[in-house]
Design a protein around this motif. Sequence first.
Motif, PDB file in Angstrom:
ATOM      1  N   HIS A  76      14.720 -13.263 -42.570  1.00 27.50           N
ATOM      2  CA  HIS A  76      16.048 -13.869 -41.963  1.00 27.50           C
ATOM      3  C   HIS A  76      16.190 -15.065 -42.570  1.00 27.50           C
ATOM      4  CE1 HIS A  76      14.743 -10.971 -38.739  1.00 27.50           C
ATOM      5  NE2 HIS A  76      16.193 -10.620 -38.508  1.00 27.50           N
ATOM      6  N   THR A  77      15.824 -15.305 -43.593  1.00 28.28           N
ATOM      7  CA  THR A  77      16.166 -16.539 -44.395  1.00 28.28           C
ATOM      8  C   THR A  77      16.785 -16.270 -45.794  1.00 28.28           C
ATOM      9  OG1 THR A  77      13.937 -16.989 -45.260  1.00 28.28           O
ATOM     10  CG2 THR A  77      14.325 -18.037 -43.020  1.00 28.28           C
ATOM     11  N   ARG A  78      17.440 -17.283 -46.372  1.00 31.48           N
ATOM     12  CA  ARG A  78      18.025 -16.987 -47.675  1.00 31.48           C
ATOM     13  C   ARG A  78      17.142 -17.699 -48.635  1.00 31.48           C
ATOM     14  NH1 ARG A  78      24.482 -17.336 -46.413  1.00 31.48           N
ATOM     15  NH2 ARG A  78      24.650 -15.489 -44.982  1.00 31.48           N
ATOM     16  N   GLY A  79      17.604 -17.491 -49.959  1.00 36.12           N
ATOM     17  CA  GLY A  79      16.858 -18.041 -50.898  1.00 36.12           C
ATOM     18  C   GLY A  79      15.918 -17.409 -51.709  1.00 36.12           C
ATOM     19  N   PHE A  80      15.721 -17.838 -52.866  1.00 38.33           N
ATOM     20  CA  PHE A  80      14.586 -17.177 -53.724  1.00 38.33           C
ATOM     21  C   PHE A  80      12.897 -17.555 -53.414  1.00 38.33           C
ATOM     22  CE2 PHE A  80      11.694 -17.982 -57.392  1.00 38.33           C
ATOM     23  CZ  PHE A  80      11.660 -16.627 -57.914  1.00 38.33           C
ATOM     24  N   GLN A  81      12.836 -18.782 -52.629  1.00 38.81           N
ATOM     25  CA  GLN A  81      11.529 -18.966 -52.172  1.00 38.81           C
ATOM     26  C   GLN A  81      11.095 -18.056 -51.304  1.00 38.81           C
ATOM     27  OE1 GLN A  81       9.644 -21.320 -53.470  1.00 38.81           O
ATOM     28  NE2 GLN A  81      11.373 -22.229 -55.121  1.00 38.81           N
ATOM     29  N   LYS A  82      11.748 -17.241 -50.468  1.00 40.55           N
ATOM     30  CA  LYS A  82      11.386 -16.565 -49.441  1.00 40.55           C
ATOM     31  C   LYS A  82      10.707 -15.403 -50.084  1.00 40.55           C
ATOM     32  CE  LYS A  82      14.828 -13.183 -48.429  1.00 40.55           C
ATOM     33  NZ  LYS A  82      15.767 -12.832 -47.322  1.00 40.55           N
ATOM     34  N   HIS A  83      11.092 -14.769 -51.205  1.00 37.73           N
ATOM     35  CA  HIS A  83      10.547 -13.622 -52.033  1.00 37.73           C
ATOM     36  C   HIS A  83       9.259 -14.068 -52.488  1.00 37.73           C
ATOM     37  CE1 HIS A  83      14.328 -11.485 -51.132  1.00 37.73           C
ATOM     38  NE2 HIS A  83      15.059 -12.380 -51.771  1.00 37.73           N
ATOM     39  N   ARG A  84       9.303 -15.221 -53.050  1.00 40.44           N
ATOM     40  CA  ARG A  84       8.012 -15.641 -53.567  1.00 40.44           C
ATOM     41  C   ARG A  84       6.828 -15.840 -52.630  1.00 40.44           C
ATOM     42  NH1 ARG A  84       6.634 -18.601 -58.086  1.00 40.44           N
ATOM     43  NH2 ARG A  84       8.749 -19.239 -58.810  1.00 40.44           N
ATOM     44  N   ALA A  85       7.423 -16.575 -51.474  1.00 40.96           N
ATOM     45  CA  ALA A  85       6.154 -16.349 -50.241  1.00 40.96           C
ATOM     46  C   ALA A  85       5.604 -15.189 -49.726  1.00 40.96           C
ATOM     47  CB  ALA A  85       6.831 -17.105 -49.331  1.00 40.96           C
ATOM     48  N   MET A  86       6.740 -14.397 -49.559  1.00 46.85           N
ATOM     49  CA  MET A  86       6.482 -12.597 -49.425  1.00 46.85           C
ATOM     50  C   MET A  86       5.398 -12.208 -50.468  1.00 46.85           C
ATOM     51  SD  MET A  86      10.046 -11.666 -47.693  1.00 46.85           S
ATOM     52  CE  MET A  86       9.803  -9.953 -47.653  1.00 46.85           C
ATOM     53  N   ARG A  87       5.862 -12.385 -51.664  1.00 49.40           N
ATOM     54  CA  ARG A  87       4.995 -11.587 -52.606  1.00 49.40           C
ATOM     55  C   ARG A  87       3.444 -12.103 -52.477  1.00 49.40           C
ATOM     56  NH1 ARG A  87       9.309 -12.143 -56.139  1.00 49.40           N
ATOM     57  NH2 ARG A  87       8.266 -14.157 -57.215  1.00 49.40           N
ATOM     58  N   VAL A  88       3.370 -13.634 -52.194  1.00 51.23           N
ATOM     59  CA  VAL A  88       2.058 -13.869 -52.139  1.00 51.23           C
ATOM     60  C   VAL A  88       1.342 -13.612 -51.080  1.00 51.23           C
ATOM     61  CG1 VAL A  88       0.706 -16.216 -51.700  1.00 51.23           C
ATOM     62  CG2 VAL A  88       2.630 -16.021 -53.351  1.00 51.23           C
ATOM     63  N   ILE A  89       2.037 -13.467 -49.830  1.00 41.75           N
ATOM     64  CA  ILE A  89       1.227 -13.227 -48.392  1.00 41.75           C
ATOM     65  C   ILE A  89       0.873 -11.416 -48.483  1.00 41.75           C
ATOM     66  CG2 ILE A  89       2.057 -12.326 -46.117  1.00 41.75           C
ATOM     67  CD1 ILE A  89       3.533 -14.977 -46.043  1.00 41.75           C
ATOM     68  N   THR A  90       1.669 -10.807 -49.141  1.00 46.63           N
ATOM     69  CA  THR A  90       1.330  -9.430 -49.393  1.00 46.63           C
ATOM     70  C   THR A  90       0.204  -9.148 -50.296  1.00 46.63           C
ATOM     71  OG1 THR A  90       3.856  -8.594 -49.204  1.00 46.63           O
ATOM     72  CG2 THR A  90       2.194  -6.956 -50.229  1.00 46.63           C
ATOM     73  N   ALA A  91       0.031  -9.923 -51.357  1.00 49.39           N
ATOM     74  CA  ALA A  91      -1.084  -9.876 -52.401  1.00 49.39           C
ATOM     75  C   ALA A  91      -2.311 -10.324 -51.485  1.00 49.39           C
ATOM     76  CB  ALA A  91      -0.755 -10.893 -53.516  1.00 49.39           C
ATOM     77  N   VAL A  92      -2.000 -11.373 -50.672  1.00 51.06           N
ATOM     78  CA  VAL A  92      -3.431 -11.864 -49.881  1.00 51.06           C
ATOM     79  C   VAL A  92      -3.706 -10.841 -49.022  1.00 51.06           C
ATOM     80  CG1 VAL A  92      -4.191 -13.362 -48.147  1.00 51.06           C
ATOM     81  CG2 VAL A  92      -2.798 -14.245 -49.858  1.00 51.06           C
ATOM     82  N   VAL A  93      -3.190 -10.075 -48.462  1.00 53.93           N
ATOM     83  CA  VAL A  93      -3.494  -9.081 -47.411  1.00 53.93           C
ATOM     84  C   VAL A  93      -4.179  -7.680 -48.237  1.00 53.93           C
ATOM     85  CG1 VAL A  93      -2.847  -7.426 -45.376  1.00 53.93           C
ATOM     86  CG2 VAL A  93      -2.012  -9.805 -45.626  1.00 53.93           C
TER      87      VAL A  93
END
Length: 320
Positions: A202-219
């Motif tokens: 629900h947020t905008r910006g490129f940073q959210k996609h980077r954060a989501m990729r890192v979280i997905t990779a961690v799990v």
Amino acid sequence: MLKWHPALTLSVLLFAIFLLAIPGNLLVGWVICTSTQALTPSDVYLFHLTIADGLMALTLPFFAISQVLGWIFGDFMCKLLTLIMEANFYTSIIFLACISVDRYRVIVHASENRRARHRRCSRVLCVAVWAVGWALALPALFSDVTQLDSDSSFLICTETFDIGSSTMWRLATRGFRHIFGFLVPLVVMVACYSITITRLLHTRGFQKHRAMRVITAVVIAFLLCWTPYHITMVVDTLLRAELLTFDCTFRRAVNNALRTTNSLALLHSCINPFLYAFVGEKFRKKLKTLLQRKRRREQSSVFRVSRSTSQTSEGARTVL
């Protein structure tokens, strides 16, 4: 000449994990320790995670050698190294859960962030995590050196419960390992990261996609490294409790699977620095700043030495 066989392959793999985990965790620890900014709770948890992973990695050369030569280090080292391995196994995974909770708190409840109080709480929590980890690892003191089987002189370091019912002790200790070393941290990580990703969507910006990729990779990395080991251990526990019928071939296959999946799980100790630090933009900026600062100091030192040498030469020419 030493014949190449699965035990030698596992030995090489453990040495490789050791050689990857030690430099990676040392580098992450160095960057965090030398940071001029106030550490966030995630930084504190990551620092303690590097300590846990580093200590776990230090035991690997001993277990790597034992894969080929058998356990040649005696009873005391068997208990000590198993205790260190078990304790840091628990603390490492619990710190992963702590990082997920802190990221959830920062992203989902950013407006409620009280930094000073959370920094103090994070340090207290770290002490508690270490205490819990070492307490859960105490059954490792039941480890002992024994023969692989009655017809072999090959020695192994393994758990030998010689008080009460060994089956009940094994079920209890492995139950703790599955619950506190996998299921509880996994539930915490999945719950926190699921809510965090929902907020990021629900947020905008490129940073959210980077954060989501890192979280997905961690799990995904956590599941890929640890799930096969715990599934194999459950099967091994059922076999030892005689709740499953088996023959020698199946028993041998489970033993081989345990060694292989254990090595895969240990691989997580050298993946952690990459996932939590090198992928993170903030860490890369800190590392770049430290390297630039070090380069400037070296250049300054070289300049002072060359200037001093030049002045000395000039003075010598004046005298002559």
